[in-house]
Design an enzyme around this catalytic site. Structure first.
Site, PDB file in Angstrom:
ATOM      1  N   ASP A 152      -3.706   4.898  -6.508  1.00 13.49           N
ATOM      2  CA  ASP A 152      -4.855   4.733  -7.382  1.00 13.49           C
ATOM      3  C   ASP A 152      -4.912   5.964  -8.288  1.00 13.49           C
ATOM      4  OD1 ASP A 152      -7.649   5.976  -5.416  1.00 13.49           O
ATOM      5  OD2 ASP A 152      -5.604   6.685  -5.631  1.00 13.49           O
ATOM      6  N   ASP A 157     -10.032   5.036 -14.565  1.00 13.97           N
ATOM      7  CA  ASP A 157     -11.174   4.314 -15.124  1.00 13.97           C
ATOM      8  C   ASP A 157     -12.435   5.146 -14.915  1.00 13.97           C
ATOM      9  OD1 ASP A 157     -11.740   1.988 -12.346  1.00 13.97           O
ATOM     10  OD2 ASP A 157     -10.865   4.002 -12.392  1.00 13.97           O
ATOM     11  N   GLN A 172     -13.571  -3.480 -15.640  1.00 14.81           N
ATOM     12  CA  GLN A 172     -14.874  -2.976 -15.167  1.00 14.81           C
ATOM     13  C   GLN A 172     -16.007  -3.857 -15.684  1.00 14.81           C
ATOM     14  OE1 GLN A 172     -15.489  -0.759 -13.025  1.00 14.81           O
ATOM     15  NE2 GLN A 172     -13.568   0.347 -12.799  1.00 14.81           N
ATOM     16  N   GLY A 183     -14.763  -1.749  -9.623  1.00 12.54           N
ATOM     17  CA  GLY A 183     -16.212  -1.601  -9.675  1.00 12.54           C
ATOM     18  C   GLY A 183     -16.978  -2.488  -8.718  1.00 12.54           C
ATOM     19  N   ASP A 224      -6.685  -4.083  -0.968  1.00 11.43           N
ATOM     20  CA  ASP A 224      -6.519  -2.867  -0.178  1.00 11.43           C
ATOM     21  C   ASP A 224      -7.866  -2.504   0.429  1.00 11.43           C
ATOM     22  OD1 ASP A 224      -7.672  -1.513  -2.776  1.00 11.43           O
ATOM     23  OD2 ASP A 224      -7.662   0.065  -1.250  1.00 11.43           O
ATOM     24  N   CYS A 231      -1.486 -12.783  19.135  1.00 10.28           N
ATOM     25  CA  CYS A 231      -0.990 -11.735  18.248  1.00 10.28           C
ATOM     26  C   CYS A 231       0.382 -11.241  18.694  1.00 10.28           C
ATOM     27  CB  CYS A 231      -1.982 -10.578  18.216  1.00 10.28           C
ATOM     28  SG  CYS A 231      -1.455  -9.195  17.171  1.00 10.28           S
ATOM     29  N   CYS A 243       1.844  -8.384  17.798  1.00  9.05           N
ATOM     30  CA  CYS A 243       2.037  -6.946  17.614  1.00  9.05           C
ATOM     31  C   CYS A 243       2.398  -6.256  18.921  1.00  9.05           C
ATOM     32  CB  CYS A 243       0.795  -6.304  16.990  1.00  9.05           C
ATOM     33  SG  CYS A 243      -0.479  -5.778  18.156  1.00  9.05           S
ATOM     34  N   CYS A 258      -0.459  -5.835  21.580  1.00  9.58           N
ATOM     35  CA  CYS A 258      -0.832  -7.039  22.331  1.00  9.58           C
ATOM     36  C   CYS A 258       0.283  -7.516  23.244  1.00  9.58           C
ATOM     37  CB  CYS A 258      -1.246  -8.148  21.362  1.00  9.58           C
ATOM     38  SG  CYS A 258      -2.806  -7.776  20.533  1.00  9.58           S
ATOM     39  N   HIS A 284      -2.411  -2.645  15.890  1.00 11.31           N
ATOM     40  CA  HIS A 284      -2.919  -4.010  16.015  1.00 11.31           C
ATOM     41  C   HIS A 284      -3.700  -4.446  14.784  1.00 11.31           C
ATOM     42  CE1 HIS A 284      -4.820  -7.664  17.376  1.00 11.31           C
ATOM     43  NE2 HIS A 284      -5.951  -7.161  16.916  1.00 11.31           N
TER      44      HIS A 284
END
Lengths: 384, 428
Positions: free
Chosen positions: B105, B159, B202, B254, B304, B342, B344, B347, B373
């Site tokens: 960012d 921004d 924005q 925003g 994100d 799951c 992963c 788990c 996880h």
């Protein structure tokens, strides 16, 4: 020859994935009652033993009383009970409670309930030493009796504990008497302390191990520094706890000492630790304030928080095969430490364990090839 | 005054998005991003590795979870260890040894949210470093300069960030300024072939402002392409002076601050309605599982959020029915894994009971288990969403997801029901 350290059943900072990245992880891991006793009920209900509970069903497990890293307060041993300290506070254990906990844990080996306080600074009298031996033998006999009656503990091995403080007579008595019992091995308790006290106790150690049968393993607790380990090996000790690499990790340091006992140890030393000036620098900055483990930094390690590592794109130790050295740089570790990132602990733990386990591998090789003296000399030169 | 368009700026921005499937009912799309460090399937959730680390998990663990793009923060990295050092380390990829894609960012958000004494002018954001007290200016040029040094695959324009709860002229000022800052970012960008600069739309919670922002961008672009002055909307004189501006992707900024969900989804929908179909839409700061599913339906491709990794470090595990606060006593003797479905590592190996015990100790491994996880949960969710779009059953997937999360369609939050209805998905 060494036990992999765990805290509450897990290697510090590491999940099975990152632990598996480490080469030469010992086949036997150490658990501590201090971290597990308070989970007794849960484990009893679980029924399948602590190995499966912590996700290490393949590992051999040894359960010690105390955590070698956190000293526990003295004055809580009685004729009937011993106490350990977990996060929830004190857990007092009589022989029957102790054995009930072991039944729930089902470890492969466990340290018998014992009175280790004769070696504390405050208690140096012969009377106290005698009491530690008497109590420990009584605990042992009671535990052995309960073991006979317990189906779940038939495959577990009790490790007898040698006590007796600094009193030679009591130490010998403890060794001889414990050796008469059907224990699977011996824990030499109370030899820990600062390097000064260890030296005076080394003589005691030799005399004790001389009384013990050759065919049973001798463990020692609270001794983990490379130089001290070698002294103890020379005096008949076989197994050690691996908390030294953990302490090094907690102070943001990385083990860099050489254990490569080549014909030219000087060269190897320079290669690992940098120039002579750098070694001197390390000697000067030994006292570091650390969180949790307020131990002094040793000359076996480098402090990654130092500004000079900010732009150092070398691995922690050149030629090291650990995940951290294969993938990352000193500069990156420095950054992680400065920014207080969790990954610093993970990567340093991976390196420090691997380095330490590599050291033990070299001990075994040295013993095989009758070169222990060379290795000892190499280590001695790096100690300070 | 800007000179006539230079040859490089007359080039179209690269088309980095390939659409694979579109939902015939809603605005959901499945696609693939072509980025310098490999392809990324969309919709995608990008975990946030703020300071060149995904908290306690290694690059290898993150790769093993299937992550192909994650975030770094320009503000933090710009201060420590600084762009010069990272450049010496062969960019952020080299510094943290991450073989896949990175998105950074601009630093704008942290500027405003973390720094109490920051001052925004046309020049940029002036602030004091919290580490050494030095005064610094983060301008569009400086932000892009740092991001060029970091070498991330996607970089964001600087921004003028204003909290979504702010109203009045400040919002309009920020919106127009962001457009001007976009132009300065594009002009300052030294590596357009290796790094994709995204614009950020924005306008706060004001539908008119947001629409204006979108139009201004489109007008600018269209103006140069067609050179037709009648295409300009009033009040955008700066558009006339601009040479061609084109970006490979857009972020909707925003939002995901303190605004109501009702306003939030309407602004997202408004934005996706006007953004080009063939470019990725990145909704910043989202988030919770429900928000992800709804916003995919509304036409977003990239997301994100720090939530999954942050909540892990507080002992909270994400599951299809919400979350498990594993420190609580009810999990003390719960010998099941967090989620039996799951895949992963956590788990596969550990029980809730073990994690409960470990969370009450001082061993940091507990946090790492949950971080692994929770990232797996988010990535698996996006994977499932994508498969349902490709297999033309996305609306059914949404209904099933909401049913599992809330028990009954009528218990689904109103804003989500309305948002989904607006794109043709009914829950009952």
């Amino acid at each position: 020859m060494k036990l992999s350290l765990t805290k509450t059943g897990s290697a510090p900072h590491l999940t099975p994935h990152t632990l598996h990245n480490i080469h030469k992880v010992p086949a036997m891991a150490q658990l501590t009652l201090s971290s597990l006793a308070e989970h007794h009920e849960v484990l009893a209900e679980y029924k399948e033993g602590v190995g499966k509970f912590i996700g290490m069903p393949e590992s051999l497990l040894y359960c010690s009383l105390h955590d070698p890293v956190s000293p526990c307060p003295a004055g809580y041993v009685t004729n009937k009970s011993v106490s350990v300290w977990g996060v929830g506070g004190r857990v007092e254990m009589t022989v029957s409670k102790f054995m009930a906990i072991q039944q729930a844990l089902q470890p492969d080996w466990f340290q018998c309930l014992s009175d280790g306080e004769a070696s504390c600074a405050e208690a140096t009298s012969i009377k106290r030493a005698r009491k530690s031996v008497d109590r420990s033998l009584l605990f042992l006999d009671n535990c052995l009796r309960l073991q006979e009656e317990s189906e779940a503990l038939q495959r577990s091995t009790i490790i007898g504990v040698i006590e007796g403080g600094d009193v030679m007579e009591e130490r010998l008595r403890s060794a001889r008497e414990t050796a008469k019992r059907p224990v699977g091995g011996f824990l030499l308790d109370g030899f820990q302390g600062d390097p000064m006290t260890l030296e005076t106790r080394l003589h005691l150690l030799s005399s004790v191990t001389a009384e013990l049968p050759e065919d049973k393993p001798r463990l020692i607790c609270s001794v983990s520094r490379p130089d001290e380990v070698l002294e103890c090996i020379e005096r008949g000790v076989d197994l050690f706890e691996s908390f030294f690499p953990y302490q090094v990790t907690e102070r943001g340091c990385a083990l860099t000492f050489s254990f490569d006992y080549q014909p030219n140890p000087e060269e190897t030393l320079l290669q690992q630790n940098g120039t002579q000036e750098e070694i001197k620098y390390v000697h000067q900055t030994k006292k570091i304030k650390t969180t949790g483990c307020n131990q002094e930094m040793t000359s076996f390690e480098i402090n990654l928080k130092e500004k000079k590592y900010q732009g150092d794109f070398e691995p922690l130790v050149r030629g090291c095969s650990c995940y951290c050295c294969q993938n990352h740089t000193r500069a990156y570790i420095h950054h992680l430490l400065v920014t207080n990132e969790l990954l610093a602990g993970v990567l340093l733990m991976m390196h420090n364990f691997e380095h330490y386990f590599g050291f033990f591998h070299s001990i075994r090789e040295a013993l095989k090839n009758d070169r222990l003296a060379q290795l000892k000399e190499l280590i001695r030169r790096q100690a300070s | 005054m800007a000179a006539a368009a230079s040859p490089s700026s007359m080039e179209s921005a690269p088309r980095i998005m390939r659409l694979v499937a579109e939902c015939s009912r809603s605005r959901a799309r499945a696609g693939e991003l072509r980025l310098p460090h490999g392809p990324v399937a969309t919709p995608v959730f990008m975990p946030v590795g703020t300071q060149a680390t995904m908290k306690g998990i290694t690059a290898e663990q993150l790769d093993a979870l299937g992550c192909r793009i994650c975030l770094g923060n320009t503000y933090h990295l710009g201060l420590r260890p600084g762009p010069e050092l990272i450049q010496k380390a062969h960019g952020l990829h080299g510094f943290m040894n991450w073989p896949h894609n990175l998105l950074t960012d601009s630093g704008g958000f942290q500027m405003v949210s973390l720094v109490s004494l920051s001052e925004v002018t046309e020049e940029g954001v002036r602030f004091r470093s919290p580490y050494d007290g030095e005064e610094t200016l983060l301008s569009p040029e400086r932000s892009v300069e740092i991001q060029n040094a970091l070498g991330s695959d996607i970089i964001m324009q600087l921004d003028d960030v204003v909290s979504s709860t702010v109203t009045g002229p400040r919002v309009e000022e920020a919106m127009f300024r962001s457009i001007r800052w976009l132009d300065r970012c594009i002009a300052a960008h030294r590596r357009p072939d290796q790094q994709n600069l995204f614009a950020i739309i924005q306008g706060g919670l004001d539908a008119h402002l947001r629409a204006t922002c979108l139009e201004a961008w489109l007008a600018k672009w269209c103006h140069v392409r067609t050179r037709d002055p009648r295409q300009q909307t009033p009040g955008h004189r700066e558009a006339e002076q601009m040479t061609k501006r084109d970006v490979p992707g857009f972020a909707i900024g925003g939002l995901s601050g303190g605004e109501s969900k009702n306003q939030f989804w309407r602004m997202v929908a408004l934005s996706t309605a006007r953004l080009p179909r063939d470019k990725p839409r990145y909704l910043m700061g989202v988030g919770y599982a429900t928000d992800l599913v709804v916003c995919v339906a509304l036409g977003c491709d990239m997301f994100d959020c720090v939530f999954p990794t942050r909540t892990a470090r507080f002992g909270s595990a994400l599951v299809p029915t919400g979350n498990l606060q594993l420190k609580k006593k009810q999990y003390e003797k719960d010998f099941r894994p967090i989620d039996p479905e799951c895949a992963c590592p956590t788990c596969q190996t550990h029980s809730r009971a073990f994690l409960h015990a470990l969370l009450h100790s001082d061993n940091t491994a507990a946090l790492h288990h949950l971080t692994v996880h929770n990232i797996a949960y988010q990535l698996q969710l996006m994977s499932a969403v994508r498969a349902s779009i490709v297999e033309k059953r996305f609306p059914d997937f949404v209904r099933h997801f909401m049913g599992t999360m809330y028990g009954d369609p009528t218990l689904c939050p109103t804003w989500a029901t309305e948002a989904l209805a607006s794109v043709g998905i009914t829950l009952a």
